[in-house]
Design a protein around this motif. Structure first.
Motif, PDB file in Angstrom:
ATOM      1  N   TRP A 160       0.830  -1.207   0.000  1.00 37.45           N
ATOM      2  CA  TRP A 160       0.000   0.000   0.000  1.00 37.45           C
ATOM      3  C   TRP A 160       0.866   1.260   0.000  1.00 37.45           C
ATOM      4  N   GLU A 161       1.937   1.227   0.778  1.00 38.91           N
ATOM      5  CA  GLU A 161       2.857   2.373   0.823  1.00 38.91           C
ATOM      6  C   GLU A 161       3.462   2.632  -0.555  1.00 38.91           C
ATOM      7  N   LYS A 162       3.894   1.551  -1.201  1.00 39.39           N
ATOM      8  CA  LYS A 162       4.517   1.672  -2.521  1.00 39.39           C
ATOM      9  C   LYS A 162       3.545   2.255  -3.534  1.00 39.39           C
ATOM     10  N   LYS A 163       2.316   1.682  -3.555  1.00 40.74           N
ATOM     11  CA  LYS A 163       1.313   2.163  -4.513  1.00 40.74           C
ATOM     12  C   LYS A 163       0.905   3.589  -4.179  1.00 40.74           C
ATOM     13  N   GLY A 164       0.771   3.889  -2.860  1.00 37.91           N
ATOM     14  CA  GLY A 164       0.387   5.240  -2.451  1.00 37.91           C
ATOM     15  C   GLY A 164       1.404   6.270  -2.900  1.00 37.91           C
ATOM     16  N   ASN A 165       2.680   5.925  -2.789  1.00 38.15           N
ATOM     17  CA  ASN A 165       3.730   6.856  -3.222  1.00 38.15           C
ATOM     18  C   ASN A 165       3.708   7.080  -4.728  1.00 38.15           C
ATOM     19  N   GLU A 166       3.285   6.039  -5.473  1.00 40.65           N
ATOM     20  CA  GLU A 166       3.180   6.183  -6.933  1.00 40.65           C
ATOM     21  C   GLU A 166       2.088   7.183  -7.303  1.00 40.65           C
ATOM     22  N   ASP A 193      -0.436  28.763  12.231  1.00 39.79           N
ATOM     23  CA  ASP A 193       0.250  28.198  11.069  1.00 39.79           C
ATOM     24  C   ASP A 193       1.000  26.911  11.424  1.00 39.79           C
ATOM     25  N   GLU A 194       1.673  26.907  12.587  1.00 38.49           N
ATOM     26  CA  GLU A 194       2.436  25.727  13.003  1.00 38.49           C
ATOM     27  C   GLU A 194       1.501  24.536  13.239  1.00 38.49           C
ATOM     28  N   GLU A 195       0.365  24.778  13.890  1.00 42.52           N
ATOM     29  CA  GLU A 195      -0.604  23.701  14.152  1.00 42.52           C
ATOM     30  C   GLU A 195      -1.185  23.151  12.850  1.00 42.52           C
ATOM     31  N   ARG A 196      -1.440  24.038  11.908  1.00 42.86           N
ATOM     32  CA  ARG A 196      -1.952  23.602  10.610  1.00 42.86           C
ATOM     33  C   ARG A 196      -0.909  22.764   9.875  1.00 42.86           C
ATOM     34  N   ARG A 197       0.334  23.212   9.912  1.00 41.79           N
ATOM     35  CA  ARG A 197       1.412  22.494   9.225  1.00 41.79           C
ATOM     36  C   ARG A 197       1.580  21.099   9.818  1.00 41.79           C
ATOM     37  N   GLN A 198       1.537  20.999  11.158  1.00 38.67           N
ATOM     38  CA  GLN A 198       1.675  19.693  11.815  1.00 38.67           C
ATOM     39  C   GLN A 198       0.514  18.769  11.444  1.00 38.67           C
ATOM     40  N   PHE A 199      -0.691  19.325  11.384  1.00 35.67           N
ATOM     41  CA  PHE A 199      -1.858  18.516  11.029  1.00 35.67           C
ATOM     42  C   PHE A 199      -1.716  17.976   9.613  1.00 35.67           C
ATOM     43  N   ILE A 200      -1.309  18.849   8.684  1.00 36.74           N
ATOM     44  CA  ILE A 200      -1.176  18.447   7.273  1.00 36.74           C
ATOM     45  C   ILE A 200      -0.082  17.387   7.114  1.00 36.74           C
ATOM     46  N   ASN A 201       1.071  17.570   7.777  1.00 35.30           N
ATOM     47  CA  ASN A 201       2.167  16.594   7.672  1.00 35.30           C
ATOM     48  C   ASN A 201       1.754  15.229   8.236  1.00 35.30           C
ATOM     49  N   LYS A 204      -0.694  13.551   5.842  1.00 28.88           N
ATOM     50  CA  LYS A 204      -0.038  12.990   4.656  1.00 28.88           C
ATOM     51  C   LYS A 204       0.679  11.681   4.991  1.00 28.88           C
ATOM     52  N   THR A 205       1.270  11.622   6.191  1.00 36.40           N
ATOM     53  CA  THR A 205       2.009  10.422   6.593  1.00 36.40           C
ATOM     54  C   THR A 205       1.113   9.196   6.600  1.00 36.40           C
ATOM     55  N   SER A 206      -0.064   9.310   7.198  1.00 37.45           N
ATOM     56  CA  SER A 206      -0.987   8.178   7.250  1.00 37.45           C
ATOM     57  C   SER A 206      -1.752   8.023   5.946  1.00 37.45           C
ATOM     58  N   PHE A 207      -1.890   9.124   5.199  1.00 34.95           N
ATOM     59  CA  PHE A 207      -2.679   9.104   3.970  1.00 34.95           C
ATOM     60  C   PHE A 207      -2.017   8.282   2.872  1.00 34.95           C
ATOM     61  N   THR A 208      -0.694   8.271   2.838  1.00 33.72           N
ATOM     62  CA  THR A 208       0.029   7.544   1.783  1.00 33.72           C
ATOM     63  C   THR A 208      -0.357   6.065   1.782  1.00 33.72           C
ATOM     64  N   GLN A 209      -0.380   5.463   2.948  1.00 30.42           N
ATOM     65  CA  GLN A 209      -0.736   4.040   3.069  1.00 30.42           C
ATOM     66  C   GLN A 209      -2.177   3.813   2.631  1.00 30.42           C
ATOM     67  N   LYS A 210      -3.070   4.701   3.053  1.00 30.76           N
ATOM     68  CA  LYS A 210      -4.483   4.565   2.690  1.00 30.76           C
ATOM     69  C   LYS A 210      -4.682   4.743   1.185  1.00 30.76           C
ATOM     70  N   LEU A 211      -3.893   5.633   0.602  1.00 32.26           N
ATOM     71  CA  LEU A 211      -4.016   5.915  -0.823  1.00 32.26           C
ATOM     72  C   LEU A 211      -3.660   4.704  -1.675  1.00 32.26           C
ATOM     73  N   GLY A 212      -2.846   3.807  -1.122  1.00 32.37           N
ATOM     74  CA  GLY A 212      -2.473   2.613  -1.878  1.00 32.37           C
ATOM     75  C   GLY A 212      -3.375   1.425  -1.611  1.00 32.37           C
ATOM     76  N   ASN A 213      -4.363   1.590  -0.721  1.00 35.40           N
ATOM     77  CA  ASN A 213      -5.278   0.512  -0.357  1.00 35.40           C
ATOM     78  C   ASN A 213      -6.581   0.661  -1.136  1.00 35.40           C
ATOM     79  N   ARG A 214      -6.647  -0.003  -2.268  1.00 39.23           N
ATOM     80  CA  ARG A 214      -7.786   0.153  -3.173  1.00 39.23           C
ATOM     81  C   ARG A 214      -9.126  -0.167  -2.505  1.00 39.23           C
ATOM     82  N   ASP A 215      -9.189  -1.300  -1.807  1.00 43.80           N
ATOM     83  CA  ASP A 215     -10.456  -1.733  -1.199  1.00 43.80           C
ATOM     84  C   ASP A 215     -10.925  -0.755  -0.124  1.00 43.80           C
ATOM     85  N   LEU A 216      -9.977  -0.211   0.656  1.00 43.95           N
ATOM     86  CA  LEU A 216     -10.330   0.759   1.689  1.00 43.95           C
ATOM     87  C   LEU A 216     -10.905   2.024   1.058  1.00 43.95           C
ATOM     88  N   ILE A 217     -10.310   2.460  -0.035  1.00 46.87           N
ATOM     89  CA  ILE A 217     -10.779   3.668  -0.722  1.00 46.87           C
ATOM     90  C   ILE A 217     -12.207   3.476  -1.234  1.00 46.87           C
TER      91      ILE A 217
END
Length: 268
Positions: A160-166, A193-201, A204-217
């Motif tokens: 999932w990580e690999k596909k998400g990064n693609e 601004d700092e709180e927003r930046r931390q939330f976005i980062n 994205k960290t957890s989103f990459t794995q989810k982005l590669g999980n077709r069935d979950l999406i």
């Protein structure tokens, strides 16, 4: 010696249900000489006093309630030759069992009970050891199964990580930033601004794995089109669904079949 925990082998080789019925009869309580004792103790006591089992066939007696003689039956008894007690067939058979095994001999009776207790203890110990072995075996199998599942999940996560990064191109990253910022503004979330930046980062960290999980999406998008889009408040799952809709070009009016086709098409 007490008969509390023994039936003197009387029910030893019986099938479970038959055994339980006979033992229940043996454990019935009766009053004898101003004492309450079990049926088996009652039988043994009378035998020791010289009574013996007999059978009276075609026995009937006058019933005042019926105002006539009762229907003839087989009456099982313990008698001393003059007086008798009517007993059940089970109790009669138990009395014969005592006599045939010479349990009126105190030494033989005590020896049998002692041996029976020892055998029971050995069986209980073996049963306990068997259950412990089975428990350990099951725990080992469960642990091995858990390790296999964890290993398989590790492979899946890596895929999932690999596909998400693609899929996570710079354009997609920009889309994520814009949609999150838009939600911050839309729902008036108070964050610097700092709180927003931390939330976005973190997102994205957890989103990459989810982005590669077709069935979950597919599952998340179907839920969003059914119920999720009605939730009018700031929430990471709602943000994820909005991002997925943008990436996979899903519309609110799309059917479940269309959602599945669009997601699978991009993965291919």
């Amino acid at each position: 010696m007490s008969l509390t925990d023994t039936y003197l082998g009387f029910t030893e080789n019986l099938k479970p249900m038959h055994k339980a019925r006979k033992e229940k009869t043996m454990d019935n309580l009766v009053r004898y000489e101003n004492r309450i004792i079990t049926e088996k103790e009652f039988i043994l006591t009378l035998l020791k006093k010289g009574s013996f089992p007999t059978v009276e066939r075609n026995f009937s007696y006058y019933s005042h309630r019926l105002n006539s003689m009762t229907k003839p039956k087989t009456d099982y008894r313990l008698t001393d030759g003059e007086n008798y007690y009517s007993i059940s067939k089970t109790s009669h058979d138990f009395a014969l069992h005592i006599i045939e095994n010479d349990f009126l001999n105190e030494k033989k009776l005590d020896l049998f009970i002692i041996n029976e207790m020892q055998v029971r203890k050995v069986k209980q110990r073996l049963t306990k050891e068997k259950l412990e072995k089975e428990k350990l075996k099951k725990e080992k199998e469960e642990e091995e199964k858990k390790l296999i599942l964890e290993k398989e999940r590790g492979y899946k996560i890596a895929e999932w990580e690999k596909k998400g990064n693609e899929i996570l191109t710079e354009s997609v990253k920009g889309t994520i930033d814009n949609i999150i910022e838009k939600n911050f503004t839309k729902y008036g979330v108070e964050a610097n601004d700092e709180e927003r930046r931390q939330f976005i980062n973190k997102f994205k960290t957890s989103f990459t794995q989810k982005l590669g999980n077709r069935d979950l999406i597919i599952h998340l998008l179907k839920y969003h089109l059914e119920e999720g889009y009605k939730k009018d408040y700031f929430h990471p799952i709602t943000i994820e669904a909005e991002i997925f809709m943008h990436i996979f070009n899903v519309k609110l009016y799309d059917s479940y079949r269309m959602v599945t086709s669009k997601v699978k098409a991009l993965f291919k």
